[in-house]
Design an enzyme around this catalytic site. Structure first.
Site, PDB file in Angstrom:
ATOM      1  N   TRP A  19      45.426  24.681  51.356  1.00 37.36           N
ATOM      2  CA  TRP A  19      45.713  25.926  51.231  1.00 37.36           C
ATOM      3  C   TRP A  19      45.070  25.602  53.445  1.00 37.36           C
ATOM      4  O   TRP A  19      44.510  25.003  53.793  1.00 37.36           O
ATOM      5  CB  TRP A  19      43.722  26.008  51.046  1.00 37.36           C
ATOM      6  CG  TRP A  19      43.676  26.070  49.795  1.00 37.36           C
ATOM      7  CD1 TRP A  19      43.781  25.116  48.903  1.00 37.36           C
ATOM      8  CD2 TRP A  19      43.859  27.140  48.475  1.00 37.36           C
ATOM      9  NE1 TRP A  19      43.319  25.251  47.509  1.00 37.36           N
ATOM     10  CE2 TRP A  19      43.827  27.219  47.297  1.00 37.36           C
ATOM     11  CE3 TRP A  19      43.968  28.511  48.867  1.00 37.36           C
ATOM     12  CZ2 TRP A  19      44.470  27.422  46.538  1.00 37.36           C
ATOM     13  CZ3 TRP A  19      44.517  29.820  48.352  1.00 37.36           C
ATOM     14  CH2 TRP A  19      44.353  29.125  46.046  1.00 37.36           C
ATOM     15  N   HIS A  22      33.878  32.407  28.400  1.00 38.80           N
ATOM     16  CA  HIS A  22      33.693  32.989  27.055  1.00 38.80           C
ATOM     17  C   HIS A  22      32.158  33.140  25.613  1.00 38.80           C
ATOM     18  O   HIS A  22      31.622  32.756  27.312  1.00 38.80           O
ATOM     19  CB  HIS A  22      34.623  31.572  26.161  1.00 38.80           C
ATOM     20  CG  HIS A  22      34.695  31.881  24.895  1.00 38.80           C
ATOM     21  ND1 HIS A  22      35.327  33.184  24.297  1.00 38.80           N
ATOM     22  CD2 HIS A  22      34.092  31.553  23.640  1.00 38.80           C
ATOM     23  CE1 HIS A  22      34.896  33.180  22.880  1.00 38.80           C
ATOM     24  NE2 HIS A  22      34.399  31.749  21.598  1.00 38.80           N
ATOM     25  N   CYS A  73      35.132  38.954  23.520  1.00 41.26           N
ATOM     26  CA  CYS A  73      34.422  37.631  22.754  1.00 41.26           C
ATOM     27  C   CYS A  73      32.461  38.035  23.605  1.00 41.26           C
ATOM     28  O   CYS A  73      31.874  38.615  22.649  1.00 41.26           O
ATOM     29  CB  CYS A  73      34.538  37.252  23.456  1.00 41.26           C
ATOM     30  SG  CYS A  73      34.908  36.628  24.956  1.00 41.26           S
ATOM     31  N   ASP A 111      35.130  36.162  47.942  1.00 38.65           N
ATOM     32  CA  ASP A 111      35.299  35.338  46.652  1.00 38.65           C
ATOM     33  C   ASP A 111      35.732  35.738  45.744  1.00 38.65           C
ATOM     34  O   ASP A 111      35.262  36.122  44.328  1.00 38.65           O
ATOM     35  CB  ASP A 111      33.321  35.174  46.530  1.00 38.65           C
ATOM     36  CG  ASP A 111      33.258  34.585  45.297  1.00 38.65           C
ATOM     37  OD1 ASP A 111      33.512  33.276  46.151  1.00 38.65           O
ATOM     38  OD2 ASP A 111      32.546  34.373  44.382  1.00 38.65           O
ATOM     39  N   TYR A 165      37.211  33.920  50.970  1.00 37.80           N
ATOM     40  CA  TYR A 165      36.298  33.109  50.823  1.00 37.80           C
ATOM     41  C   TYR A 165      35.544  34.386  51.039  1.00 37.80           C
ATOM     42  O   TYR A 165      34.059  33.959  50.706  1.00 37.80           O
ATOM     43  CB  TYR A 165      35.961  32.205  51.813  1.00 37.80           C
ATOM     44  CG  TYR A 165      36.349  31.077  51.292  1.00 37.80           C
ATOM     45  CD1 TYR A 165      36.416  30.157  49.872  1.00 37.80           C
ATOM     46  CD2 TYR A 165      37.540  30.580  52.943  1.00 37.80           C
ATOM     47  CE1 TYR A 165      37.269  29.082  50.111  1.00 37.80           C
ATOM     48  CE2 TYR A 165      38.155  29.535  52.519  1.00 37.80           C
ATOM     49  CZ  TYR A 165      37.987  28.584  51.409  1.00 37.80           C
ATOM     50  OH  TYR A 165      38.845  28.089  51.020  1.00 37.80           O
ATOM     51  N   TYR A 202      43.462  34.006  48.583  1.00 32.06           N
ATOM     52  CA  TYR A 202      42.052  33.228  48.337  1.00 32.06           C
ATOM     53  C   TYR A 202      41.284  34.122  49.887  1.00 32.06           C
ATOM     54  O   TYR A 202      41.553  33.639  50.825  1.00 32.06           O
ATOM     55  CB  TYR A 202      41.126  32.380  48.083  1.00 32.06           C
ATOM     56  CG  TYR A 202      39.745  32.389  47.887  1.00 32.06           C
ATOM     57  CD1 TYR A 202      40.076  32.398  46.101  1.00 32.06           C
ATOM     58  CD2 TYR A 202      38.850  31.939  48.183  1.00 32.06           C
ATOM     59  CE1 TYR A 202      38.521  32.560  45.647  1.00 32.06           C
ATOM     60  CE2 TYR A 202      37.534  31.923  47.095  1.00 32.06           C
ATOM     61  CZ  TYR A 202      37.625  32.408  46.176  1.00 32.06           C
ATOM     62  OH  TYR A 202      36.905  31.833  45.781  1.00 32.06           O
TER      63      TYR A 202
END
Length: 805
Positions: free
Chosen positions: A208, A766, A335, A265, A262, A260
């Site tokens: 990165w 999940h 779910c 987040d 930080y 991304y």
């Protein structure tokens, strides 16, 4: 007969309207049952209302609406001989591997992971009550009718459209992208991927690039323990957390890359990526994919992890079937919904209200059943608790999910959400629907989950006290990490895990959790907390206060949420790896409030809210580290009594939709700025007709600028007593939800069920649930229902207890 049928159809078709004006079409599922085109007689679509009905309800719909013209949709399985012959003629294409984190779209996961037989689809025009039937492709059918049929066939089912069925991982634009700081430090990076190395470890994968400093570091370890040392994250922290944006080098193409943040987040979009890369000498047009994207890594995880397996610790479990053991199909990140539905309908309260009385409800439906919550709950009750769908083992609650999510900023999407918050949302809408009926108050089953929480506040300078009560339906227990009994064992496990990552070897040990006695959780709840920045109503000085919580009433069903999701020191979401063995038998009388005690001196302004000034430290952290507005941050700090930034952030995430969230605090408004609010009598009457008190309705109208619909929602979200002083009037009437309406009884409970969460955050991963039925535990994992040999009640997230005496 055919000629007679065509003549009748010709006459009935004259008043038809083509449904191309935005009207909803429900064609895939009966409005009052889970019958579908695959059922023996299929479904019959009313050509005036465009609602589908199964064989058991179509006659009733005909009699109620007077409509005679229906379109029957019936699917029959193609004979295997024909399927085999076709397979010989046409080579079956290979199963495509998902290429994006999406469900129900090209390149994504299949919405229904079960194998599908091939169907022959039949469409017939049917006349009621004679049940005369003519194939839809009969050339003598009226042209208008043919157009209506073609439109129905082409259009999607409304429940699929409303539930935002398709979800994709589409990142938001980073707030740091536009004005990103890029240092002029002389660093230039080759566009040749072979030259890229982590500046800390020398690794050449999972790299990165910090877009502000030009530093190349390896990322954090992947889900299987491989992939990196976290050097890129450490660089961000070691540089004062000033430079948050990083790009994964191996994913850069002319179309973009994985970026991304930080600070935020999450994965983000950088619209200026080409410009930011050019600063370091990288030409985005010359690069191609050389490493897996984050979506591909997540896909690898989902492809390799079998969410449908019926096992615990590798043991094959016995499949269960029958009434009460019907599964719920996953509709795409549903779910969390399925787990909530299963535990609610495992309670006697939901069974008695929506199953025992389902015949009464379903035989007298409203004009538009898909929009009527009581009807849809009764429909689900029959689906789950009767033997009607035992043979097919699972049902798909599409219409109910769409209805419960309608208009909600989170639950209307196809993304994963917090099961505990969804349970509260369901109970709120149940209460609203039952109150709107003006029926028996006992029909509002949400009352059986509601309790009064009492807060005792003591000013530590004057030692005067105040008692205040609010209604809740979830009791939250925080996690006392100081009570961990196996800390050395847990730390050793973490060190071995870290060593494996740094050595780039897979780590496959069974996880070790921090073990905490349940008694310590109760003791932590009972212990008083401290509030800083409290203005004494006696001395008017800023000082400290203590507060503690007790329950004034105990409901028939007590829902407990374990606050195991928190914020880490770097402000990122963190799941506490804790094991707390919740008992199956529970007595909570120690949590019962005793009210004001002899010798206590009550605060003179006992009816007024505590005068708390927002902590400047908390507000600064929320504004600068998280980007929240100043007024919203102040409200969060005051609402959480300055307990800390973590508590304030969590409160604000839950109340971000409040109408007044960005308004100044009352204590900070200029003197004389307040104006007397006079509620519109007609609007007030509309709201009070729902059983809401005058005071509460007037406050709701004030807070929402007179908008009736938003005011109703505000009242249901702020269900505490409110004095008329808040709305510029005077009255002595109490709130419409008085203490007498709250169920109370002994604080003795038995565990009915619990919801587990697998993953690092409540909005991903999940959900599955365990329910105890007939003295035995069963696991409900979407469509799969099995006997549970080792129910993991020490790892639960939401627990549902029922009164045992």
């Amino acid at each position: 007969m055919a000629a007679s049928a065509l003549q009748i159809i010709q006459a009935l078709s004259e008043g038809l309207v083509v449904p191309n004006d935005g009207r909803n079409i429900y064609k895939d599922e009966c409005a009052l049952s889970f019958d579908s085109p695959e059922s023996p007689e299929g479904v019959f679509i009313n050509l005036k209302t465009f609602l589908a009905y199964g064989a058991d309800y179509v006659e009733q719909d005909h009699q109620r609406t007077g409509n005679r013209l229906y379109l029957q949709q019936k699917w029959t399985v193609k004979p295997k001989e024909e399927q085999v012959q076709e397979e010989v003629k046409v080579e079956e294409p290979p199963q495509k591997r998902p290429t994006k984190m999406a469900i129900g779209v090209e390149g994504g996961f299949d919405a229904d992971l079960n194998d599908h037989p091939e169907f022959i689809k039949h469409w017939n025009v049917v006349v009621f009550p004679e049940r005369l039937s003519v194939p839809h492709d009969n050339p003598d059918l009226p042209a208008l009718l043919k157009t209506v049929i073609e439109t129905i066939q082409v259009r999607g089912d409304a429940s699929n459209l409303m539930q935002a069925f398709v979800w994709e991982d589409k990142p938001a634009v980073s707030v740091f992208a536009k004005d990103l700081v890029q240092l002029d430090n002389g660093i230039k990076i080759s566009s040749n991927p072979k030259s890229w190395r982590c500046q800390e470890s020398g690794l050449n994968e999972n790299l990165w690039l910090n877009l502000s400093t030009g530093y190349i570091g390896s990322g954090r370890a992947n889900w299987d323990g491989t992939g990196g040392t976290g050097a890129a994250l450490r660089h961000f922290e070691e540089t004062g957390r000033q430079y948050p944006l990083v790009v994964k080098l191996g994913t850069i193409t002319p179309k973009g890359a994985d970026v991304y943040s930080y600070a935020e987040d999450e994965m983000v979009e950088d619209p200026y990526l080409a410009q930011h890369l050019a600063h370091w000498g990288i030409d985005i047009l010359q690069l191609t994919i050389t490493d897996k994207t984050m979506s591909e890594l997540l896909i690898d995880y989902n492809v390799n992890y079998d969410f449908g397996r019926q096992s615990e610790a590798g043991v094959k479990l016995e499949e269960l079937s029958g009434p009460g053991f019907i599964g719920l199909k996953n509709l795409g990140n549903s779910c969390y919904c399925n787990s909530v539905y299963q535990v609610l309908f495992a309670t006697a309260a939901f069974r008695q209200r929506y199953f025992d009385r389902s015949f009464e409800v379903l035989m007298n439906p409203p004009d538009n059943p898909p929009d009527h919550l009581i009807t849809q709950l009764s429909k689900l009750a029959v689906g789950l608790l009767s033997n009607r769908y035992v043979d097919q083992k699972s049902i798909a609650p599409k219409t109910l999910r769409a209805l419960l999510g309608k208009g909600h900023p989170l639950f209307s999407t196809g993304e994963q959400q917090d099961a505990a918050e969804y349970l509260q949302h369901v109970l709120k809408l149940v209460s609203r629907s039952e109150v709107a009926r003006n029926g028996d108050p006992a029909d509002d089953v949400s009352r059986q989950f509601t309790f009064e929480m009492e807060t005792r506040l003591e000013c530590l300078s004057s030692h005067q006290v105040r008692y205040q009560s609010v209604k809740e339906n979830v009791l939250e227990f925080s996690v006392p990490l100081e009570a961990v009994t196996n800390l050395d064992q847990y730390n050793d496990f973490i060190e071995r895990q870290k060593a494996a990552r740094e050595s780039h070897v897979p780590f496959r040990e069974n996880p070790v959790f921090m073990e905490i006695p349940f008694e310590a959780v109760l003791e932590n709840f009972l212990a008083p907390g401290r509030i800083e920045g409290f203005q004494s109503p006696v001395s008017k000085l800023i000082g400290s206060a203590s507060h503690s919580h007790r329950l004034k009433t105990f409901p028939n069903y007590l829902v407990i949420r374990l606050a195991k999701y928190t914020l880490a020191e770097n402000w990122t979401s963190k799941k506490l790896d804790v094991s707390i063995d919740f008992p199956e038998e529970l007595n909570l009388e120690a949590l019962r409030s005793k009210g004001p005690q002899e010798g206590e001196q009550l605060m003179e302004d006992a009816g007024a809210p505590a005068a708390i000034k927002p902590s400047a430290e908390i507000v600064d952290a929320m504004v600068n580290a998280f980007g929240f507005g100043e007024n919203a941050s102040k409200r969060a700090a005051v609402a959480t009594k300055n307990q800390g930034t973590e508590e304030a952030v969590q409160w604000l995430l839950e109340h971000g939709e409040d109408a007044d969230i960005n308004d100044p605090l009352e204590s900070e408004k200029p003197k004389g700025s307040a104006t007397t609010f006079v509620a519109d009598p007609e609007s007030l009457a509309m709201i009070t007709a729902l059983g809401i008190s005058d005071n509460h309705a007037a406050r709701g109208l004030k807070e929402t600028g007179g908008d009736v619909e938003r005011a109703v929602d505000w009242c249901f979200n702020h269900d505490e007593e409110i004095s008329m002083e808040d709305v510029g009037g005077s009255s002595s009437s109490s709130s419409g939800s008085s203490a007498a309406e709250v169920v109370d009884g002994p604080a003795s409970y038995r565990l009915l069920g619990f919801i587990n969460h697998i993953g690092s955050g409540t909005s991903s991963g999940h959900y599955a649930c365990h329910i105890k039925k007939d003295g035995k535990w069963a696991i409900f994992n979407d469509s799969s229902v099995a006997a549970s040999l080792h129910p993991s009640k020490d790892l639960g997230y939401v627990y549902i207890y029922e009164r045992s005496v």
